[in-house]
Design a protein around this motif. Structure first.
Motif, PDB file in Angstrom:
ATOM      1  N   ASN A 454       0.859  -1.187   0.000  1.00 27.92           N
ATOM      2  CA  ASN A 454       0.000   0.000   0.000  1.00 27.92           C
ATOM      3  C   ASN A 454       0.898   1.241   0.000  1.00 27.92           C
ATOM      4  OD1 ASN A 454       0.895   0.338   2.671  1.00 27.92           O
ATOM      5  ND2 ASN A 454      -0.886  -0.741   3.509  1.00 27.92           N
ATOM      6  N   SER A 455       0.285   2.409   0.039  1.00 30.22           N
ATOM      7  CA  SER A 455       1.075   3.643  -0.083  1.00 30.22           C
ATOM      8  C   SER A 455       2.067   3.850   1.058  1.00 30.22           C
ATOM      9  CB  SER A 455       0.137   4.858  -0.206  1.00 30.22           C
ATOM     10  OG  SER A 455      -0.436   4.891  -1.477  1.00 30.22           O
ATOM     11  N   PRO A 456       1.676   3.673   2.338  1.00 32.80           N
ATOM     12  CA  PRO A 456       2.673   3.838   3.411  1.00 32.80           C
ATOM     13  C   PRO A 456       3.857   2.888   3.264  1.00 32.80           C
ATOM     14  CG  PRO A 456       0.458   3.892   4.323  1.00 32.80           C
ATOM     15  CD  PRO A 456       0.317   3.490   2.888  1.00 32.80           C
ATOM     16  N   LEU A 457       3.606   1.635   2.855  1.00 28.33           N
ATOM     17  CA  LEU A 457       4.705   0.696   2.624  1.00 28.33           C
ATOM     18  C   LEU A 457       5.606   1.179   1.490  1.00 28.33           C
ATOM     19  CD1 LEU A 457       3.079  -2.837   2.956  1.00 28.33           C
ATOM     20  CD2 LEU A 457       5.070  -2.019   4.201  1.00 28.33           C
ATOM     21  N   MET A 458       4.990   1.697   0.417  1.00 31.57           N
ATOM     22  CA  MET A 458       5.768   2.229  -0.706  1.00 31.57           C
ATOM     23  C   MET A 458       6.666   3.365  -0.236  1.00 31.57           C
ATOM     24  SD  MET A 458       6.839   3.007  -3.716  1.00 31.57           S
ATOM     25  CE  MET A 458       6.037   1.774  -4.710  1.00 31.57           C
ATOM     26  N   SER A 464      13.810   3.823   2.649  1.00 31.53           N
ATOM     27  CA  SER A 464      14.709   2.823   3.240  1.00 31.53           C
ATOM     28  C   SER A 464      15.725   2.310   2.225  1.00 31.53           C
ATOM     29  CB  SER A 464      13.899   1.647   3.784  1.00 31.53           C
ATOM     30  OG  SER A 464      13.028   2.067   4.796  1.00 31.53           O
ATOM     31  N   LEU A 465      15.262   2.093   0.994  1.00 29.00           N
ATOM     32  CA  LEU A 465      16.135   1.530  -0.043  1.00 29.00           C
ATOM     33  C   LEU A 465      16.835   2.616  -0.856  1.00 29.00           C
ATOM     34  CD1 LEU A 465      13.667  -1.240  -1.270  1.00 29.00           C
ATOM     35  CD2 LEU A 465      15.668  -1.558   0.204  1.00 29.00           C
ATOM     36  N   VAL A 525      13.969  -7.776  -6.958  1.00 24.68           N
ATOM     37  CA  VAL A 525      12.783  -8.114  -6.173  1.00 24.68           C
ATOM     38  C   VAL A 525      13.157  -7.994  -4.706  1.00 24.68           C
ATOM     39  CG1 VAL A 525      11.066  -9.875  -5.646  1.00 24.68           C
ATOM     40  CG2 VAL A 525      11.938  -9.655  -7.978  1.00 24.68           C
ATOM     41  N   GLU A 526      12.372  -7.256  -3.940  1.00 22.56           N
ATOM     42  CA  GLU A 526      12.665  -7.017  -2.525  1.00 22.56           C
ATOM     43  C   GLU A 526      11.507  -7.562  -1.685  1.00 22.56           C
ATOM     44  OE1 GLU A 526      14.047  -6.672   0.649  1.00 22.56           O
ATOM     45  OE2 GLU A 526      15.417  -5.613  -0.719  1.00 22.56           O
ATOM     46  N   HIS A 527      11.781  -8.628  -0.912  1.00 25.40           N
ATOM     47  CA  HIS A 527      10.730  -9.292  -0.139  1.00 25.40           C
ATOM     48  C   HIS A 527      10.671  -8.822   1.316  1.00 25.40           C
ATOM     49  CE1 HIS A 527       9.842 -12.114  -3.364  1.00 25.40           C
ATOM     50  NE2 HIS A 527      11.129 -12.435  -3.454  1.00 25.40           N
ATOM     51  N   GLN A 528      11.632  -8.030   1.756  1.00 27.27           N
ATOM     52  CA  GLN A 528      11.766  -7.758   3.185  1.00 27.27           C
ATOM     53  C   GLN A 528      11.174  -6.426   3.637  1.00 27.27           C
ATOM     54  OE1 GLN A 528      13.040 -10.301   4.909  1.00 27.27           O
ATOM     55  NE2 GLN A 528      13.259 -11.326   2.928  1.00 27.27           N
ATOM     56  N   VAL A 529      10.561  -5.677   2.731  1.00 27.74           N
ATOM     57  CA  VAL A 529      10.089  -4.341   3.114  1.00 27.74           C
ATOM     58  C   VAL A 529       8.985  -4.408   4.160  1.00 27.74           C
ATOM     59  CG1 VAL A 529       8.887  -2.284   2.270  1.00 27.74           C
ATOM     60  CG2 VAL A 529      10.806  -3.194   0.998  1.00 27.74           C
ATOM     61  N   GLN A 530       8.053  -5.356   4.019  1.00 31.25           N
ATOM     62  CA  GLN A 530       6.972  -5.455   5.001  1.00 31.25           C
ATOM     63  C   GLN A 530       7.522  -5.714   6.403  1.00 31.25           C
ATOM     64  OE1 GLN A 530       3.706  -8.066   3.989  1.00 31.25           O
ATOM     65  NE2 GLN A 530       3.817  -7.528   1.810  1.00 31.25           N
ATOM     66  N   GLU A 531       8.459  -6.657   6.499  1.00 25.66           N
ATOM     67  CA  GLU A 531       9.034  -6.970   7.806  1.00 25.66           C
ATOM     68  C   GLU A 531       9.810  -5.782   8.369  1.00 25.66           C
ATOM     69  OE1 GLU A 531       9.091  -8.753   5.158  1.00 25.66           O
ATOM     70  OE2 GLU A 531       8.451 -10.803   5.603  1.00 25.66           O
ATOM     71  N   ALA A 532      10.561  -5.093   7.500  1.00 22.69           N
ATOM     72  CA  ALA A 532      11.333  -3.930   7.952  1.00 22.69           C
ATOM     73  C   ALA A 532      10.405  -2.814   8.431  1.00 22.69           C
ATOM     74  CB  ALA A 532      12.236  -3.436   6.833  1.00 22.69           C
ATOM     75  N   TYR A 533       9.305  -2.634   7.704  1.00 21.96           N
ATOM     76  CA  TYR A 533       8.316  -1.613   8.088  1.00 21.96           C
ATOM     77  C   TYR A 533       7.735  -1.929   9.472  1.00 21.96           C
ATOM     78  CZ  TYR A 533       3.697   0.675   8.053  1.00 21.96           C
ATOM     79  OH  TYR A 533       2.576   1.392   8.397  1.00 21.96           O
ATOM     80  N   PHE A 565      -0.910  -9.225   6.354  1.00 25.90           N
ATOM     81  CA  PHE A 565       0.157  -8.262   6.607  1.00 25.90           C
ATOM     82  C   PHE A 565       0.220  -7.885   8.092  1.00 25.90           C
ATOM     83  CE2 PHE A 565       0.776  -3.475   6.680  1.00 25.90           C
ATOM     84  CZ  PHE A 565       2.156  -3.536   6.827  1.00 25.90           C
ATOM     85  N   LEU A 566      -0.947  -7.684   8.718  1.00 23.20           N
ATOM     86  CA  LEU A 566      -0.982  -7.207  10.100  1.00 23.20           C
ATOM     87  C   LEU A 566      -0.886  -8.330  11.128  1.00 23.20           C
ATOM     88  CD1 LEU A 566      -3.736  -4.424   9.911  1.00 23.20           C
ATOM     89  CD2 LEU A 566      -1.256  -4.154   9.929  1.00 23.20           C
TER      90      LEU A 566
END
Length: 791
Positions: A454-458, A464-465, A525-533, A565-566
């Motif tokens: 979603n937008s906040p994750l983006m 971060s990246l 491909v970046e799979h770790q953004v959700q966890e980092a967030y 996600f949550l």
């Protein structure tokens, strides 16, 4: 007195007319646009003229020479690099040794320059801007003056919310030579963006002369056509250099008209035109020099440049044809179509309405052309709205559209830049994301696929990246609406500025792409953004306090992504979550509070344990309370009530009043990884932290929040009336306390009212606050009625 004609513009919005022709050379009634400017200057006794050149300069020089043919003296100053409007004039400094007027070579006007010069002298002005009123001021500089004519505010190319008037800068200026001393040599400097704002800050004598008369900036294909119709209708008090053989039927020399030709005025026919037997020339048709129209052909509202040949039994309605176009027999050309120089349209072909064909193209026999050749197909003036680009999925927003859009964006980036991409879980949004990815990589841009988000994750992922920007695509709720939204963010994770939006739009309309087989972008491909967030978010909340309270939540959200996600976060915090519709009842589920999360994760609604929904103002107040001690500065829109500002001050939160746009609010806390007003999950957890600290139910805390009385109305207002409405609103409220951060905010004894033109629809929003609910309602009704009357 001397003059400077600005003639360096490319006229990109006029393409394909200007693909081979500089904008000042575009013909109006078979004469270059700039010729009308020269005639106007000469009429007012100004014959020593400097001409600034950049784009295709030789075309202008060869046409006008030294100016003697027109009874003036022309001196040319050519730019090798763009210098901006002010830099171009400074480039003529050796020539400008006395008072001078600056005028554009690509506008059509009959404004009384002598009267403007007299006004300048009377005011002893350093700089005088000649002003006029227009229906739609978005593409111009809006100017406000006091009663003496002194300029008090200037806003270049405003959004609708910034339109305080329909009075705009024409780009015609009267200057004393001293003005040149404020412009740096050999640097790109703009009058509107740099010089005039500096004069305002320094209190230099700068006045606006409100002129009567005709003025048209030939900035779009529609305006280009209308300007010529206005000339034919006598709305422009300038000479038409042809013989009027019948009312509003104008012929130049040596026109050959065969038998049975029908002319219906107003029309203009240039020198050496040949109309063969049976031709019908309908109203508002303009034929350039050496045009041949074969027998049986019908033209209506057709604008045809020189040396064009039109075949037999052809129908041309509302089309513009450039130089040396060849139209074969039995062709049909639709309204608003434009055919570029040297094109050939074979027999029995059809070019549909609105299609634009770039120069040197061939259209085969019996072809039906429904989309433009080397041009975008989306016909809206602006791609971007308030919150990105919106349109119907697979109707307006298609894979082809986003491919061109991404290529336009890539044109603005440095090769090798990294752009983050994400999309919601909907299959079509994911498909569009891959189209964007392919287009960017083929343009030499590296992409980072963040997957579903979603937008906040983006925004978090981009910062971060350390990406140069990001694009997020999502399908709105409910899905039946089938509306797709495309959001662009910059390197700080903020929505891109309006300036960047314009650049993307311009590149899109011009089809300005960079493609290369030797410099392809790489896909990551970046799979770790959700966890980092989630990890970063956990560090900003009172995890122990939330665990201790063991909250029970009823959460209503889209089912594809958000629950999964949550889940890890809520598990870690010991929060018991049930997912379901709020209408099922918070009390029924014995929840501490109910939460309705919007699909894109930016906004949410909150319900107490009794099922009572918090108002928008109560929710913002609660967000402010929960931010205390965490954030030091926060942006509040001008539409927010005064009580919230007072609350923030008590909490030692610095408040900055901003425009209502998300970017304006986010910019205040630039550098923050989470924006409480635009990150629903972060804001919810901050509120849970606050509730845990206070150890009180939400309903009790809600009763302690400051109360305020707000009213909102939406009033229909045509686009063409918005500027006039805003000007009249300012005029009527002179002397009152006004705030012009966004729209017009008028402070009244009983409260305030904000008049805010809608940027996407033909509406004006009226937002009021009053001491009582009745006062707020009365204010809203009163101003809504005035807006309707002003139209």
């Amino acid at each position: 007195m001397k003059a400077v004609i600005m003639a360096g513009g490319k006229g990109t919005r006029l393409r394909p007319l200007t693909s081979h022709t500089p904008k000042p050379m575009v013909p109006l009634l078979n004469r270059p646009c700039m010729e009308y400017t020269i005639d106007l200057l000469k009429k007012h006794g100004i014959t020593e003229i400097a001409v600034t050149l950049q784009y295709l300069p030789d075309a202008i020089k060869s046409e006008f020479g030294d100016g003697s043919r027109y009874g003036v003296s022309l001196v040319y100053f050519e730019e090798t690099t763009p210098l901006g409007t002010a830099g171009s004039v400074k480039n003529c400094a050796d020539f400008l040794d006395e008072r001078f007027i600056v005028i554009s070579g690509d506008t059509l006007t009959d404004i009384d320059l002598t009267a403007a010069i007299r006004f300048h002298e009377q005011k002893q002005s350093l700089a005088t801007l000649i002003l006029t009123k227009v229906e739609t001021p978005l593409e111009f500089g809006v100017v406000m003056t006091d009663e003496s004519g002194r300029i008090i505010r200037f806003l270049e190319k405003p959004t609708w919310a910034e339109v305080f008037s329909d009075t705009v800068n024409t780009g015609m200026y009267i200057f004393e030579p001293e003005v040149l001393s404020y412009i740096e040599d050999e640097r790109e400097v703009d009058f509107s963006k740099e010089v005039f704002p500096f004069f305002l800050r320094e209190g230099k004598p700068m006045y606006g002369y409100a002129a009567d008369g005709y003025w048209s900036d030939i900035g779009s294909l529609e305006v280009y056509r209308q300007a010529q119709f206005d000339l034919l209708d006598g709305k422009v008090h300038l000479e038409i250099k042809a013989k009027e053989i019948a009312p509003r039927i104008y012929l130049e020399n040596h026109v050959r008209i065969d038998s049975s030709v029908r002319l219906e005025g107003p029309v203009y026919i240039g020198e050496n035109v040949h109309l063969q037997s049976g031709v019908a020339i309908g109203p508002y048709s303009i034929l350039g020099t050496n045009t041949v129209v074969a027998s049986g052909t019908r033209l209506s509202q057709a604008i045809v440049w020189e040396n064009t040949i039109v075949g037999k039994k052809t129908e041309i309605n509302g089309t513009t044809l450039c130089r040396k176009v060849q139209i074969a027999d039995s062709v049909m050309l639709g309204e608003g179509a434009v055919i570029g120089d040297n094109c050939r349209i074979a027999s029995k072909s059809v070019v549909k309405a609105g299609v634009k064909i770039w120069p040197d193209k061939d259209v085969g026999e019996s072809a039906i052309v429904t989309t433009s050749l080397i041009y975008g197909t989306k016909q809206t003036k602006n791609l971007f709205g308030t919150n990105g680009i919106k349109g119907m999925g697979n109707v307006e927003i298609t894979p082809e559209f986003v491919t061109r859009l991404a290529a336009s964006y890539a044109y603005l980036l440095q090769a090798g830049s990294r752009i983050a991409l994400s999309a919601c879980a909907h299959p079509f949004a994911q498909l569009l994301k891959h189209s964007v990815m392919t287009s960017l990589c083929s343009s030499g841009i590296d992409t980072v696929d963040l997957g579903i988000g979603n937008s906040p994750l983006m925004r978090f992922g981009v910062s971060s990246l350390q990406c140069a920007g990001g694009i997020h695509i999502f399908m709105t709720e409910p899905l039946e609406d089938k509306e797709i939204v495309i959001q662009f963010v910059d390197q700080d994770g903020l929505p891109v500025s309006r300036d960047v939006e314009r650049k993307i739009e311009n590149a899109y309309w011009q089809e300005t792409y960079v493609r290369s087989l030797h410099h392809l972008g790489q896909l990551h491909v970046e799979h770790q953004v959700q966890e980092a967030y989630l990890r970063a978010l956990s560090q900003r909340i009172d995890t122990a306090g939330i665990r201790r309270q063991r909250f029970r939540l009823l959460v209503e959200c889209e089912p594809r992504f958000t629950p999964a996600f949550l889940a890890p976060l809520f598990d870690t915090l010991g929060v018991n979550v049930q997912y379901g519709a709020i209408q099922e009842g918070v009390m029924k589920h014995e929840a501490d509070l109910g939460v309705r999360l919007d699909k894109n994760g930016e906004h949410f609604s909150l319900f107490t344990e009794r099922g009572e929904k918090l108002t928008a103002e109560q929710l913002i107040a609660l967000q402010l309370l929960s931010c205390s001690g965490i954030h030091s500065k926060i942006g509040l829109p001008v539409s927010a009530p005064m009580e919230l500002e007072h609350l923030a001050q008590l909490l030692q939160l610095e408040v900055v009043r901003t425009k209502v746009s998300p970017r304006a609010m986010m910019e205040v806390s630039l550098g923050e990884r989470f924006h409480p007003m635009f990150d629903a999950v972060y804001s919810l957890l901050r509120i849970l932290s606050y509730l845990a600290k206070e150890e009180k139910p939400l309903s009790v805390l809600t009763e302690l929040l400051p109360s305020c009385h707000m009213e909102k109305k939406t009033v229909f207002c045509p686009w063409t009336s918005k500027g006039k409405v805003m000007r009249k609103m300012l005029e009527e409220n002179k002397g009152k306390l006004l705030e012009l951060v966004d729209g017009i905010k008028v402070y009244d004894a009983g409260g305030w009212v904000l008049i805010l033109p809608d940027t996407e629809d033909s509406h004006v929003k009226v937002i009021t606050q009053g001491a009582t609910a009745e006062t707020a309602a009365t204010l809203a009704t009163t101003y809504a009625r005035r807006i309707a009357e002003y139209q």
